[in-house]
Design a protein around this motif. Structure first.
Motif, PDB file in Angstrom:
ATOM      1  N   SER A 135       0.837  -1.209   0.000  1.00 49.76           N
ATOM      2  CA  SER A 135       0.000   0.000   0.000  1.00 49.76           C
ATOM      3  C   SER A 135       0.870   1.256   0.000  1.00 49.76           C
ATOM      4  CB  SER A 135      -0.919  -0.020   1.213  1.00 49.76           C
ATOM      5  OG  SER A 135      -1.701   1.153   1.269  1.00 49.76           O
ATOM      6  N   ASP A 136       1.900   1.292   0.837  1.00 46.85           N
ATOM      7  CA  ASP A 136       2.796   2.455   0.893  1.00 46.85           C
ATOM      8  C   ASP A 136       3.554   2.627  -0.429  1.00 46.85           C
ATOM      9  OD1 ASP A 136       1.984   2.793   3.482  1.00 46.85           O
ATOM     10  OD2 ASP A 136       3.781   1.885   4.377  1.00 46.85           O
ATOM     11  N   HIS A 137       3.949   1.511  -1.019  1.00 44.63           N
ATOM     12  CA  HIS A 137       4.683   1.577  -2.291  1.00 44.63           C
ATOM     13  C   HIS A 137       3.813   2.169  -3.389  1.00 44.63           C
ATOM     14  CE1 HIS A 137       5.815  -0.296  -6.203  1.00 44.63           C
ATOM     15  NE2 HIS A 137       7.015   0.115  -5.842  1.00 44.63           N
ATOM     16  N   ARG A 138       2.557   1.729  -3.476  1.00 42.11           N
ATOM     17  CA  ARG A 138       1.649   2.259  -4.504  1.00 42.11           C
ATOM     18  C   ARG A 138       1.410   3.751  -4.298  1.00 42.11           C
ATOM     19  NH1 ARG A 138      -3.529   2.832  -3.569  1.00 42.11           N
ATOM     20  NH2 ARG A 138      -3.566   1.163  -2.018  1.00 42.11           N
ATOM     21  N   LYS A 139       1.208   4.160  -3.056  1.00 41.01           N
ATOM     22  CA  LYS A 139       0.940   5.568  -2.766  1.00 41.01           C
ATOM     23  C   LYS A 139       2.154   6.439  -3.116  1.00 41.01           C
ATOM     24  CE  LYS A 139      -0.763   8.606   0.930  1.00 41.01           C
ATOM     25  NZ  LYS A 139       0.209   9.676   0.671  1.00 41.01           N
ATOM     26  N   LEU A 140       3.356   5.985  -2.730  1.00 32.56           N
ATOM     27  CA  LEU A 140       4.560   6.756  -3.023  1.00 32.56           C
ATOM     28  C   LEU A 140       4.815   6.823  -4.518  1.00 32.56           C
ATOM     29  CD1 LEU A 140       7.044   8.249  -1.957  1.00 32.56           C
ATOM     30  CD2 LEU A 140       8.205   6.034  -1.762  1.00 32.56           C
ATOM     31  N   LEU A 141       4.535   5.740  -5.230  1.00 34.26           N
ATOM     32  CA  LEU A 141       4.735   5.721  -6.683  1.00 34.26           C
ATOM     33  C   LEU A 141       3.837   6.734  -7.368  1.00 34.26           C
ATOM     34  CD1 LEU A 141       5.976   4.297  -9.208  1.00 34.26           C
ATOM     35  CD2 LEU A 141       4.037   2.718  -9.112  1.00 34.26           C
ATOM     36  N   LEU A 142       2.572   6.789  -7.001  1.00 31.16           N
ATOM     37  CA  LEU A 142       1.640   7.705  -7.647  1.00 31.16           C
ATOM     38  C   LEU A 142       1.847   9.143  -7.193  1.00 31.16           C
ATOM     39  CD1 LEU A 142      -1.627   5.552  -7.547  1.00 31.16           C
ATOM     40  CD2 LEU A 142      -0.050   5.905  -9.456  1.00 31.16           C
ATOM     41  N   ASP A 143       2.311   9.348  -5.959  1.00 32.32           N
ATOM     42  CA  ASP A 143       2.601  10.709  -5.511  1.00 32.32           C
ATOM     43  C   ASP A 143       3.840  11.265  -6.209  1.00 32.32           C
ATOM     44  OD1 ASP A 143       0.449  10.622  -3.835  1.00 32.32           O
ATOM     45  OD2 ASP A 143       1.609  10.192  -2.010  1.00 32.32           O
ATOM     46  N   THR A 144       4.824  10.417  -6.433  1.00 29.52           N
ATOM     47  CA  THR A 144       6.068  10.861  -7.077  1.00 29.52           C
ATOM     48  C   THR A 144       5.894  11.049  -8.572  1.00 29.52           C
ATOM     49  OG1 THR A 144       7.282   9.597  -5.403  1.00 29.52           O
ATOM     50  CG2 THR A 144       8.519  10.345  -7.329  1.00 29.52           C
ATOM     51  N   PHE A 145       5.106  10.181  -9.190  1.00 30.83           N
ATOM     52  CA  PHE A 145       4.871  10.250 -10.645  1.00 30.83           C
ATOM     53  C   PHE A 145       3.361  10.323 -10.891  1.00 30.83           C
ATOM     54  CE2 PHE A 145       8.757   7.762  -9.931  1.00 30.83           C
ATOM     55  CZ  PHE A 145       9.687   8.531 -10.635  1.00 30.83           C
ATOM     56  N   PRO A 146       2.783  11.497 -10.763  1.00 29.23           N
ATOM     57  CA  PRO A 146       1.321  11.635 -10.886  1.00 29.23           C
ATOM     58  C   PRO A 146       0.795  11.204 -12.247  1.00 29.23           C
ATOM     59  CG  PRO A 146       2.317  13.617  -9.948  1.00 29.23           C
ATOM     60  CD  PRO A 146       3.441  12.776 -10.448  1.00 29.23           C
ATOM     61  N   ASP A 147       1.623  11.340 -13.280  1.00 27.00           N
ATOM     62  CA  ASP A 147       1.170  10.987 -14.630  1.00 27.00           C
ATOM     63  C   ASP A 147       1.340   9.502 -14.941  1.00 27.00           C
ATOM     64  OD1 ASP A 147       0.576  13.663 -15.049  1.00 27.00           O
ATOM     65  OD2 ASP A 147       2.585  14.111 -15.835  1.00 27.00           O
ATOM     66  N   PHE A 148       1.956   8.758 -14.035  1.00 30.24           N
ATOM     67  CA  PHE A 148       2.186   7.334 -14.299  1.00 30.24           C
ATOM     68  C   PHE A 148       0.881   6.562 -14.160  1.00 30.24           C
ATOM     69  CE2 PHE A 148       3.207   3.036 -12.707  1.00 30.24           C
ATOM     70  CZ  PHE A 148       3.950   2.579 -13.798  1.00 30.24           C
ATOM     71  N   ARG A 149       0.629   5.722 -15.101  1.00 32.70           N
ATOM     72  CA  ARG A 149      -0.590   4.900 -15.099  1.00 32.70           C
ATOM     73  C   ARG A 149      -0.220   3.486 -14.671  1.00 32.70           C
ATOM     74  NH1 ARG A 149      -4.544   3.816 -20.323  1.00 32.70           N
ATOM     75  NH2 ARG A 149      -6.183   2.660 -19.193  1.00 32.70           N
ATOM     76  N   CYS A 150      -0.784   3.039 -13.569  1.00 29.89           N
ATOM     77  CA  CYS A 150      -0.461   1.712 -13.054  1.00 29.89           C
ATOM     78  C   CYS A 150      -0.887   0.628 -14.034  1.00 29.89           C
ATOM     79  CB  CYS A 150      -1.155   1.474 -11.713  1.00 29.89           C
ATOM     80  SG  CYS A 150      -0.452   2.404 -10.337  1.00 29.89           S
ATOM     81  N   LEU A 151      -0.071  -0.406 -14.102  1.00 29.86           N
ATOM     82  CA  LEU A 151      -0.359  -1.543 -14.963  1.00 29.86           C
ATOM     83  C   LEU A 151      -1.328  -2.499 -14.271  1.00 29.86           C
ATOM     84  CD1 LEU A 151       3.317  -2.380 -16.035  1.00 29.86           C
ATOM     85  CD2 LEU A 151       1.663  -0.990 -17.286  1.00 29.86           C
ATOM     86  N   PRO A 152      -1.993  -3.352 -15.045  1.00 36.78           N
ATOM     87  CA  PRO A 152      -2.815  -4.388 -14.399  1.00 36.78           C
ATOM     88  C   PRO A 152      -2.003  -5.256 -13.442  1.00 36.78           C
ATOM     89  CG  PRO A 152      -3.388  -4.217 -16.720  1.00 36.78           C
ATOM     90  CD  PRO A 152      -2.195  -3.328 -16.508  1.00 36.78           C
ATOM     91  N   LYS A 153      -0.710  -5.449 -13.743  1.00 35.21           N
ATOM     92  CA  LYS A 153       0.125  -6.270 -12.868  1.00 35.21           C
ATOM     93  C   LYS A 153       0.369  -5.573 -11.528  1.00 35.21           C
ATOM     94  CE  LYS A 153       2.331  -8.770 -16.642  1.00 35.21           C
ATOM     95  NZ  LYS A 153       3.568  -9.065 -17.392  1.00 35.21           N
ATOM     96  N   HIS A 154       0.336  -4.254 -11.501  1.00 33.82           N
ATOM     97  CA  HIS A 154       0.388  -3.560 -10.219  1.00 33.82           C
ATOM     98  C   HIS A 154      -0.817  -3.935  -9.365  1.00 33.82           C
ATOM     99  CE1 HIS A 154       3.365  -0.829 -12.150  1.00 33.82           C
ATOM    100  NE2 HIS A 154       3.787  -0.659 -10.899  1.00 33.82           N
ATOM    101  N   HIS A 155      -1.961  -4.060 -10.031  1.00 37.33           N
ATOM    102  CA  HIS A 155      -3.168  -4.435  -9.289  1.00 37.33           C
ATOM    103  C   HIS A 155      -3.097  -5.897  -8.820  1.00 37.33           C
ATOM    104  CE1 HIS A 155      -7.331  -5.030  -8.176  1.00 37.33           C
ATOM    105  NE2 HIS A 155      -7.390  -6.044  -9.027  1.00 37.33           N
ATOM    106  N   PHE A 156      -2.566  -6.799  -9.673  1.00 37.80           N
ATOM    107  CA  PHE A 156      -2.475  -8.205  -9.270  1.00 37.80           C
ATOM    108  C   PHE A 156      -1.629  -8.355  -8.004  1.00 37.80           C
ATOM    109  CE2 PHE A 156      -2.888  -9.295 -14.043  1.00 37.80           C
ATOM    110  CZ  PHE A 156      -4.270  -9.161 -13.959  1.00 37.80           C
ATOM    111  N   ILE A 157      -0.596  -7.525  -7.894  1.00 36.79           N
ATOM    112  CA  ILE A 157       0.276  -7.599  -6.721  1.00 36.79           C
ATOM    113  C   ILE A 157      -0.485  -7.223  -5.448  1.00 36.79           C
ATOM    114  CG2 ILE A 157       2.292  -6.499  -5.653  1.00 36.79           C
ATOM    115  CD1 ILE A 157       3.526  -6.387  -8.451  1.00 36.79           C
ATOM    116  N   GLU A 158      -1.483  -6.352  -5.586  1.00 36.86           N
ATOM    117  CA  GLU A 158      -2.277  -5.961  -4.425  1.00 36.86           C
ATOM    118  C   GLU A 158      -2.992  -7.168  -3.800  1.00 36.86           C
ATOM    119  OE1 GLU A 158      -2.840  -2.777  -3.262  1.00 36.86           O
ATOM    120  OE2 GLU A 158      -1.986  -1.511  -4.823  1.00 36.86           O
TER     121      GLU A 158
END
Length: 883
Positions: free
Chosen positions: A659-682
């Motif tokens: 959860s912390d990793h996902r939040k930091l990733l999106l806060d640091t790179f607001p334009d980055f679009r998470c992949l479906p594999k990011h969701h599978f890891i959740e």
């Protein structure tokens, strides 16, 4: 000499080697013929080299003791010759070396001067002051020499009279039946065709040429027999000599079996012999529909399973139940899905089958034949085997091969039909297990596959850009990265069945991501797509999230000026990789990869790059840098996911880290679009509680199986019926391994040991060894050993125990081998966790705290390497070391 396995006595090493090769040919390793030596070897050639090197010296062996150097940290148990070789390195660097012999004050920094002094003054001197021993004035020899009978042409070990008498009573050399020799020769040809990938035409040419050579040598044999008889004053007619020569020639197994009409003379005859004398289970060719000529091949799972269960070495390793430890996950049996299975979780003894499905190219994927010969393969393993045994490729069985285009055209139900029938029989009747003396039922527990293969077989949408893209939950595509893991609307068995029923009763293409029924669940009683398709770490992490986030964050670090691309590549190239890291050395990063948004490299290389990245560039990155923290959090997540033992506490920590990793990733790179594999890891925390440790079910070893079929196609260059060719070759290869009982990696393999008298060891080391091994005057020390295929050698770092919530580390100084038991003589290291590096700084205290560890004491079986970074010794873990 006496065989260590059956007690057979031979008067020579060669005789004992021949006995072992014919009588014990099914053994995986070759033990040393001397009972006081614990070495084992993979080939008879390696054994012969060991005998010549270690047991065939007419002079006494060199003394082995603990030598230390006054100029550096060298302190090893070695021979005097090795110690002087070490001193030579200092002399070549023009360092002043004090003569190590007792009562000598000579010093020199010149190699030739020092050598001359040693030759003139200490030719017969034995006392060394740079040596630990109980009595330095008294020379102690490690073992008694084995004297060879020099009067014979062969190396015959001089035996005591009692041994010679026993040998004569046993009739001398072991008599081997002609059938045994014939089978051994056939096994060689089978190995050449399947394991060594020698083509059939090449094997036939070799046989014909050898036959010609043997026929040409017949006259030479005749002359030699006549000369020997003359030398012994035996006068016989030339006809008798010819009769003896013919008898010797006609009993040659190569002549008998490979000449015209011999049982091994042609490829057809050899194949018939293989079917009659080896456990070959031929594949069956099936037609999808009578109106079409398209076919696929299937190998009976029931017949192969029965064949495997007849092997004592296989059936004895099966685990049907284990003690349940609440809150811990050791295997798939600890997961909810296994416990909830109405067959596997209820029956006291049951067989769990793990399937694997994947597509692969047998031709160049970039060539003109791309996709023409693309093949869909189904493999399977028996999950009852502990995971440490399942990694060998011979234990991964072939179920079916079909053209990918045909599978897509006719559907999975037709392709899986014979497999489903076998599994239904296994569920209904079971198979006989000799060690249990009863029939045991079983079923498919799970299907391992990449995400595309899993969705295709399970009946979910194969596109990951649709609204309902996940096979684990019903989350919408636009909600990726915004919904917490605990809020995911997880799919259930009842819900999925409703979706399938709704789909069948309507004209819809899909319902909540479900586009059809699963072929397996439609016909099997104990399998369901919701509970039967685990995630794959290889494709989700090492070929999905890791290369993307490495590219994203490294690009940002370069942009901020902390590092440069050339500097990064230079460090990757020049880094002093050790041990297994040398094999999985990461690829250098190109500018083109930044443009593609992901770095290149296979799963192993990406894993090594992420794990060693802190040691490569960590000192150049400031603390609290967001991009760096993203990568370090990802590294920590990977370590936990790859662990073979997990607890509820670790899973709670993993959930917060994801959860912390996902939040930091999106806060640091607001334009980055998470992949479906990011969701599978959740979902991983939930899925670990359902399937057990996911590393036991990933696809990395299954994919290695593809290489066999690619090699076969490369060798045969025949695509007329490529499916039957590949499956037949595979089944012959499996027959070879089954006949030789060579399915498993050996428990222990050690090729060289030094038997050392405990009195010649340093006091601290001697005390811990005497405490561990009572009443033993000598110990066998090895530089490196292989335990179930994992190599351990001096200088490696292992983790054992913990202190104040942190794992403790130990450096391997020596390895004690006591028959099949291995212990590590280690020096305990002081360690601190470095948050910025997500690694441990260790301090080597030398011989300060010596401990002896067994393999069961280790936190993880993976050995580690220590690297020097900015003057500090650093160790980075492979998996989570706290359980």
């Amino acid at each position: 000499m006496r065989c260590r396995r059956c007690g057979f006595i031979s008067s020579s090493q060669e005789g004992l080697l021949r006995h072992h090769q014919l009588r014990h040919k099914k053994e995986t390793l070759w033990p040393c013929v001397f009972s006081d030596c614990v070495c084992t070897f993979k080939t008879p050639g390696a054994l012969k080299s060991h005998l010549t090197r270690s047991h065939c010296r007419s002079e006494k062996r060199e003394e082995t003791a603990t030598f230390f150097c006054e100029l550096c940290e060298f302190r090893e148990i070695c021979t005097q010759r090795t110690f002087f070789t070490h001193l030579g390195h200092h002399l070549k660097n023009q360092e002043t070396v004090h003569c190590p012999f007792l009562h000598c004050d000579f010093k020199s920094n010149n190699f030739k001067t020092f050598s001359s002094h040693r030759s003139r003054k200490h030719k017969n001197t034995k006392g060394i002051r740079n040596c630990f021993r109980s009595n330095p004035e008294k020379e102690t020899f490690v073992t008694e020499p084995h004297v060879l009978d020099q009067s014979s042409n062969s190396e015959v070990v001089a035996l005591p009279s009692s041994s010679r008498a026993d040998s004569s009573e046993n009739g001398g050399e072991d008599f081997v039946e002609a059938e045994t020799i014939e089978h051994k020769l056939a096994s060689l040809f089978l190995c050449m065709q399947t394991v060594l990938h020698v083509s059939k035409s090449a094997v036939q040419k070799i046989i014909e040429e050898l036959n010609d050579i043997l026929h040409f040598s017949k006259q030479h044999s005749h002359e030699r027999v006549r000369q020997i008889l003359t030398e012994h004053n035996i006068k016989v007619d030339d006809s008798v000599v010819q009769e003896v020569t013919d008898a010797v020639f006609n009993t040659n197994p190569l002549i008998v079996t490979t000449e015209a009409k011999g049982v091994l003379s042609t490829d057809h005859r050899r194949n018939l012999y293989f079917k009659d004398h080896f456990p070959v289970i031929d594949p069956t060719e099936y037609i999808y529909k009578r109106t079409h000529r398209n076919t696929f091949v299937y190998v009976s799972v029931i017949r192969v399973l029965e064949n495997l269960l007849r092997q004592p070495d296989f059936s004895e390793k099966l685990v049907f139940n284990r003690e349940d430890k609440p809150g811990h996950y050791w295997s798939f049996r600890d997961g909810r899905y296994f416990k909830a299975n109405r067959l596997l979780g209820v029956e006291e003894t049951s067989i769990s089958i793990g399937l694997y499905i994947d597509d692969f190219e047998v031709c160049n994927p970039l060539g003109t034949s791309r996709k023409i010969h693309k093949i869909t393969a189904i493999y399977w393993v028996v999950l009852n085997l502990p995971s440490k045994f399942r990694s060998t490729l011979p234990l991964i069985q072939l179920a079916a091969l079909g053209k990918s285009a045909d599978v897509k055209l006719f559907g999975y139900e037709a392709f899986f039909y014979p497999l489903i029938e076998d599994i239904k029989c296994l569920e209904r009747d079971g198979v006989y297990v000799e060690v249990l003396d009863k029939f045991v039922k079983g079923t498919v527990f799970c299907v391992c596959a990449d995400n595309l293969g899993a969705h295709s077989l399970a009946g979910f949408s194969e596109s990951f850009n649709v609204e309902k893209f996940c096979r684990f939950c019903c989350l919408n595509r636009h909600q990726i990265g915004t919904v917490e893991a605990r809020d995911f609307p997880l799919r259930t068995v009842e819900q999925h069945d409703q979706f399938v029923a709704e789909l069948k009763s309507s004209d819809k293409d899909s319902v909540n991501g479900v586009k059809g029924a699963c072929a397996l669940s439609e016909h099997l009683s104990y399998f369901h797509p919701v509970t039967g398709f685990p995630p794959d770490i290889l494709h989700d992490f090492f070929e999905g999230v890791i290369p993307v986030e490495l590219c994203l964050c490294l690009k940002d670090l370069i942009k901020k000026g902390f590092i440069t691309l050339d500097g990064l590549n230079s460090r990757i190239k020049l880094f002093p990789y050790k041990f297994s890291d040398k094999v999985n050395k990461p690829q250098q990063i190109t500018k083109a990869s930044f443009g593609k948004g992901r770095i290149s490299g296979n799963g192993h290389e990406n894993w090594t790059l992420l794990r060693l990245l802190p040691l490569l560039i960590g000192s150049s990155i400031p603390e609290q840098e967001a991009s760096w923290e993203i990568l370090m959090d990802l590294k920590e997540i990977v370590e936990i996911v790859l662990s073979t033992t997990l607890s509820e506490e670790i899973l709670c920590y993993l959930e917060s880290k994801i959860s912390d990793h996902r939040k930091l990733l999106l806060d640091t790179f607001p334009d980055f679009r998470c992949l479906p594999k990011h969701h599978f890891i959740e979902h991983y925390v939930h899925l670990i509680s359902c399937f057990g440790p996911l590393v036991d079910l990933w696809t990395i070893r299954f994919e290695s199986k593809h290489s066999f079929f690619k090699k076969v196609v490369h060798d045969v260059l025949n695509f007329k019926n490529v499916l039957l060719t590949l499956s037949s070759k595979h089944q012959q290869m499996m027959a070879y391994y089954l006949d030789g009982q060579d399915l498993f990696k050996p428990k222990l393999h050690v090729s060289n040991v030094d038997t050392v008298n405990t009195t010649s060891l340093e006091e601290k080391l001697r005390k811990v060894i005497e405490k561990k091994f009572h009443n033993q005057d000598t110990v066998s020390l090895a530089k490196d050993v292989y335990i179930y295929g994992t190599r351990y050698t001096r200088g490696m770092i292992v983790s054992a125990g913990q202190c104040s919530g942190l794992p403790e580390f130990h450096k391997i100084l020596n390895i004690v081998v006591n028959f099949e038991k291995v212990c590590f003589v280690t020096s305990k290291l002081s360690s601190w966790f470095m948050e910025h590096y997500r690694s441990y700084e260790v301090i080597d205290n030398g011989y300060a705290d010596i401990e002896i560890l067994e393999t069961k004491d280790l936190n993880d079986y993976h050995p580690l390497a220590a690297y020097t970074v900015t003057g500090k010794l650093m160790v980075t873990a492979r998996t989570c070391l706290l359980h």
